[in-house]
Design a protein around this motif. Structure first.
Motif, PDB file in Angstrom:
ATOM      1  N   TYR A 170     -13.017 -20.110 -17.035  1.00 22.80           N
ATOM      2  CA  TYR A 170     -12.017 -20.017 -18.088  1.00 22.80           C
ATOM      3  C   TYR A 170     -10.657 -19.512 -17.614  1.00 22.80           C
ATOM      4  O   TYR A 170      -9.704 -19.524 -18.377  1.00 22.80           O
ATOM      5  CB  TYR A 170     -12.531 -19.130 -19.231  1.00 22.80           C
ATOM      6  CG  TYR A 170     -13.757 -19.725 -19.873  1.00 22.80           C
ATOM      7  CD1 TYR A 170     -13.659 -20.867 -20.659  1.00 22.80           C
ATOM      8  CD2 TYR A 170     -15.005 -19.163 -19.669  1.00 22.80           C
ATOM      9  CE1 TYR A 170     -14.788 -21.436 -21.238  1.00 22.80           C
ATOM     10  CE2 TYR A 170     -16.135 -19.720 -20.245  1.00 22.80           C
ATOM     11  CZ  TYR A 170     -16.022 -20.857 -21.017  1.00 22.80           C
ATOM     12  OH  TYR A 170     -17.141 -21.419 -21.576  1.00 22.80           O
ATOM     13  N   GLY A 171     -10.572 -19.077 -16.373  1.00 19.33           N
ATOM     14  CA  GLY A 171      -9.303 -18.575 -15.852  1.00 19.33           C
ATOM     15  C   GLY A 171      -8.437 -19.686 -15.304  1.00 19.33           C
ATOM     16  O   GLY A 171      -8.845 -20.846 -15.206  1.00 19.33           O
ATOM     17  N   THR A 172      -7.219 -19.326 -14.957  1.00 18.35           N
ATOM     18  CA  THR A 172      -6.299 -20.279 -14.340  1.00 18.35           C
ATOM     19  C   THR A 172      -5.741 -19.667 -13.071  1.00 18.35           C
ATOM     20  O   THR A 172      -5.740 -18.440 -12.910  1.00 18.35           O
ATOM     21  CB  THR A 172      -5.123 -20.603 -15.277  1.00 18.35           C
ATOM     22  OG1 THR A 172      -4.433 -19.391 -15.584  1.00 18.35           O
ATOM     23  CG2 THR A 172      -5.589 -21.262 -16.562  1.00 18.35           C
ATOM     24  N   GLY A 173      -5.278 -20.470 -12.161  1.00 20.71           N
ATOM     25  CA  GLY A 173      -4.577 -20.064 -10.950  1.00 20.71           C
ATOM     26  C   GLY A 173      -5.083 -18.801 -10.287  1.00 20.71           C
ATOM     27  O   GLY A 173      -6.139 -18.797  -9.655  1.00 20.71           O
ATOM     28  N   PRO A 174      -4.332 -17.698 -10.432  1.00 14.38           N
ATOM     29  CA  PRO A 174      -4.679 -16.460  -9.743  1.00 14.38           C
ATOM     30  C   PRO A 174      -6.049 -15.901 -10.146  1.00 14.38           C
ATOM     31  O   PRO A 174      -6.755 -15.339  -9.310  1.00 14.38           O
ATOM     32  CB  PRO A 174      -3.582 -15.483 -10.171  1.00 14.38           C
ATOM     33  CG  PRO A 174      -2.455 -16.323 -10.643  1.00 14.38           C
ATOM     34  CD  PRO A 174      -3.057 -17.586 -11.153  1.00 14.38           C
ATOM     35  N   VAL A 175      -6.438 -16.082 -11.392  1.00  9.12           N
ATOM     36  CA  VAL A 175      -7.736 -15.577 -11.845  1.00  9.12           C
ATOM     37  C   VAL A 175      -8.858 -16.339 -11.140  1.00  9.12           C
ATOM     38  O   VAL A 175      -9.864 -15.756 -10.732  1.00  9.12           O
ATOM     39  CB  VAL A 175      -7.862 -15.674 -13.382  1.00  9.12           C
ATOM     40  CG1 VAL A 175      -9.249 -15.296 -13.853  1.00  9.12           C
ATOM     41  CG2 VAL A 175      -6.813 -14.805 -14.047  1.00  9.12           C
ATOM     42  N   LYS A 176      -8.670 -17.647 -10.976  1.00  8.76           N
ATOM     43  CA  LYS A 176      -9.670 -18.435 -10.253  1.00  8.76           C
ATOM     44  C   LYS A 176      -9.750 -17.996  -8.792  1.00  8.76           C
ATOM     45  O   LYS A 176     -10.836 -17.924  -8.224  1.00  8.76           O
ATOM     46  CB  LYS A 176      -9.345 -19.927 -10.340  1.00  8.76           C
ATOM     47  CG  LYS A 176      -9.723 -20.545 -11.651  1.00  8.76           C
ATOM     48  CD  LYS A 176      -9.581 -22.050 -11.619  1.00  8.76           C
ATOM     49  CE  LYS A 176     -10.089 -22.615 -12.918  1.00  8.76           C
ATOM     50  NZ  LYS A 176     -10.248 -24.053 -12.893  1.00  8.76           N
ATOM     51  N   ALA A 212     -18.118 -16.068 -12.300  1.00  8.39           N
ATOM     52  CA  ALA A 212     -18.260 -17.477 -12.704  1.00  8.39           C
ATOM     53  C   ALA A 212     -17.539 -17.742 -14.027  1.00  8.39           C
ATOM     54  O   ALA A 212     -16.884 -18.774 -14.187  1.00  8.39           O
ATOM     55  CB  ALA A 212     -19.741 -17.843 -12.817  1.00  8.39           C
ATOM     56  N   VAL A 213     -17.653 -16.792 -14.954  1.00 12.01           N
ATOM     57  CA  VAL A 213     -16.940 -16.939 -16.231  1.00 12.01           C
ATOM     58  C   VAL A 213     -15.436 -16.899 -15.991  1.00 12.01           C
ATOM     59  O   VAL A 213     -14.675 -17.693 -16.568  1.00 12.01           O
ATOM     60  CB  VAL A 213     -17.383 -15.849 -17.230  1.00 12.01           C
ATOM     61  CG1 VAL A 213     -16.495 -15.836 -18.466  1.00 12.01           C
ATOM     62  CG2 VAL A 213     -18.835 -16.048 -17.616  1.00 12.01           C
ATOM     63  N   LEU A 214     -14.979 -15.982 -15.142  1.00  7.02           N
ATOM     64  CA  LEU A 214     -13.547 -15.916 -14.813  1.00  7.02           C
ATOM     65  C   LEU A 214     -13.071 -17.224 -14.199  1.00  7.02           C
ATOM     66  O   LEU A 214     -11.987 -17.711 -14.512  1.00  7.02           O
ATOM     67  CB  LEU A 214     -13.271 -14.762 -13.852  1.00  7.02           C
ATOM     68  CG  LEU A 214     -13.335 -13.354 -14.412  1.00  7.02           C
ATOM     69  CD1 LEU A 214     -13.180 -12.329 -13.287  1.00  7.02           C
ATOM     70  CD2 LEU A 214     -12.264 -13.152 -15.466  1.00  7.02           C
ATOM     71  N   TYR A 215     -13.885 -17.795 -13.325  1.00  9.91           N
ATOM     72  CA  TYR A 215     -13.512 -19.054 -12.685  1.00  9.91           C
ATOM     73  C   TYR A 215     -13.464 -20.191 -13.706  1.00  9.91           C
ATOM     74  O   TYR A 215     -12.549 -21.011 -13.695  1.00  9.91           O
ATOM     75  CB  TYR A 215     -14.495 -19.398 -11.563  1.00  9.91           C
ATOM     76  CG  TYR A 215     -14.095 -20.642 -10.817  1.00  9.91           C
ATOM     77  CD1 TYR A 215     -13.123 -20.581  -9.818  1.00  9.91           C
ATOM     78  CD2 TYR A 215     -14.651 -21.870 -11.120  1.00  9.91           C
ATOM     79  CE1 TYR A 215     -12.735 -21.728  -9.140  1.00  9.91           C
ATOM     80  CE2 TYR A 215     -14.266 -23.014 -10.451  1.00  9.91           C
ATOM     81  CZ  TYR A 215     -13.304 -22.936  -9.461  1.00  9.91           C
ATOM     82  OH  TYR A 215     -12.920 -24.065  -8.798  1.00  9.91           O
ATOM     83  N   ALA A 273     -11.771 -14.910  -8.627  1.00 12.10           N
ATOM     84  CA  ALA A 273     -13.186 -15.199  -8.842  1.00 12.10           C
ATOM     85  C   ALA A 273     -13.830 -15.809  -7.594  1.00 12.10           C
ATOM     86  O   ALA A 273     -14.936 -15.424  -7.214  1.00 12.10           O
ATOM     87  CB  ALA A 273     -13.356 -16.126 -10.038  1.00 12.10           C
ATOM     88  N   VAL A 274     -13.146 -16.750  -6.957  1.00 13.14           N
ATOM     89  CA  VAL A 274     -13.689 -17.393  -5.753  1.00 13.14           C
ATOM     90  C   VAL A 274     -13.887 -16.363  -4.649  1.00 13.14           C
ATOM     91  O   VAL A 274     -14.937 -16.313  -3.995  1.00 13.14           O
ATOM     92  CB  VAL A 274     -12.771 -18.541  -5.273  1.00 13.14           C
ATOM     93  CG1 VAL A 274     -13.135 -19.004  -3.878  1.00 13.14           C
ATOM     94  CG2 VAL A 274     -12.832 -19.701  -6.246  1.00 13.14           C
ATOM     95  N   THR A 275     -12.886 -15.524  -4.429  1.00 14.61           N
ATOM     96  CA  THR A 275     -12.987 -14.507  -3.382  1.00 14.61           C
ATOM     97  C   THR A 275     -14.087 -13.512  -3.694  1.00 14.61           C
ATOM     98  O   THR A 275     -14.832 -13.090  -2.813  1.00 14.61           O
ATOM     99  CB  THR A 275     -11.642 -13.774  -3.216  1.00 14.61           C
ATOM    100  OG1 THR A 275     -10.617 -14.749  -3.018  1.00 14.61           O
ATOM    101  CG2 THR A 275     -11.668 -12.848  -2.034  1.00 14.61           C
TER     102      THR A 275
END
Length: 185
Positions: A139-145, A134-137, A148-150
């Motif tokens: 504060y992350g962008t593009g590939p990081v999101k 959830a934190v990665l999603y 996180a979703v997967t």
């Protein structure tokens, strides 16, 4: 500190496809190794876990499809990582069942107790991983999101597959054998 560019590269479409192919092959090899390990180490119980793992893959893909998510390279990495998390839950459960069987409990009681005692560790580890995702999603962008979703989709599916599906497989086996056969675990 001043930033100095040491090297720069452009990646063409074929190199991107090569990366996708290599990532897919790595994922397939990882899944095959996980399946072989479960079958060799846990025998019949491992076979039940592999059956639950197949359903886990379908559930994860269904969750991703429900969110209209695209499976990118980071998403594929999250998917493979969540397969390891799914198997980890089964390992915790199976080791608890082995422990209960070594204490002389019946197969049905050992299965019940194994799932009951492993549940808190499984939930704790999955919740902490989901919070990290959830934190990665957030504060992350593009590939990081995408990763996180997967990962979150995989965690949700793995909880269901390990706790409900695998347990159901055990109870179907118990009802067919009427508890008269020893559990191969």
């Amino acid at each position: 500190v001043p930033l100095k560019v040491v090297e720069g590269r452009q990646i063409g479409a074929t190199m991107g496809q090569d990366s996708i192919d290599a990532g897919f092959r790595a994922g397939v090899v990882a899944v095959i190794l996980v399946i072989l390990t479960m079958l060799i180490y846990y025998r019949f119980a491992g076979m039940l876990a592999v059956g639950a793992l197949v359903l886990y893959v379908l559930y994860t893909l269904a969750i991703l499809a429900g969110f209209d998510a695209v499976l990118t390279m980071p998403g594929l990495a999250g998917f493979v990582l969540s397969i390891g998390i799914a198997v980890d839950a089964n390992v915790l459960i199976f080791e608890r069942i082995r422990e209960e069987l070594s204490h002389g409990k019946t197969v049905r009681t050992a299965i019940d107790e194994g799932f009951k005692h492993a549940l808190s560790a499984i939930v704790d580890s999955n919740v902490s991983t989901a919070l990290t995702a959830a934190v990665l999603y957030q504060y992350g962008t593009g590939p990081v999101k995408g990763f996180a979703v997967t990962l979150v989709a995989g965690i949700a599916a793995s909880l269901f597959a390990a706790i409900f599906v695998c347990r159901t497989f055990f109870f179907i086996w118990l009802s067919r054998t009427r508890g008269e056969r020893a559990l191969s675990i």
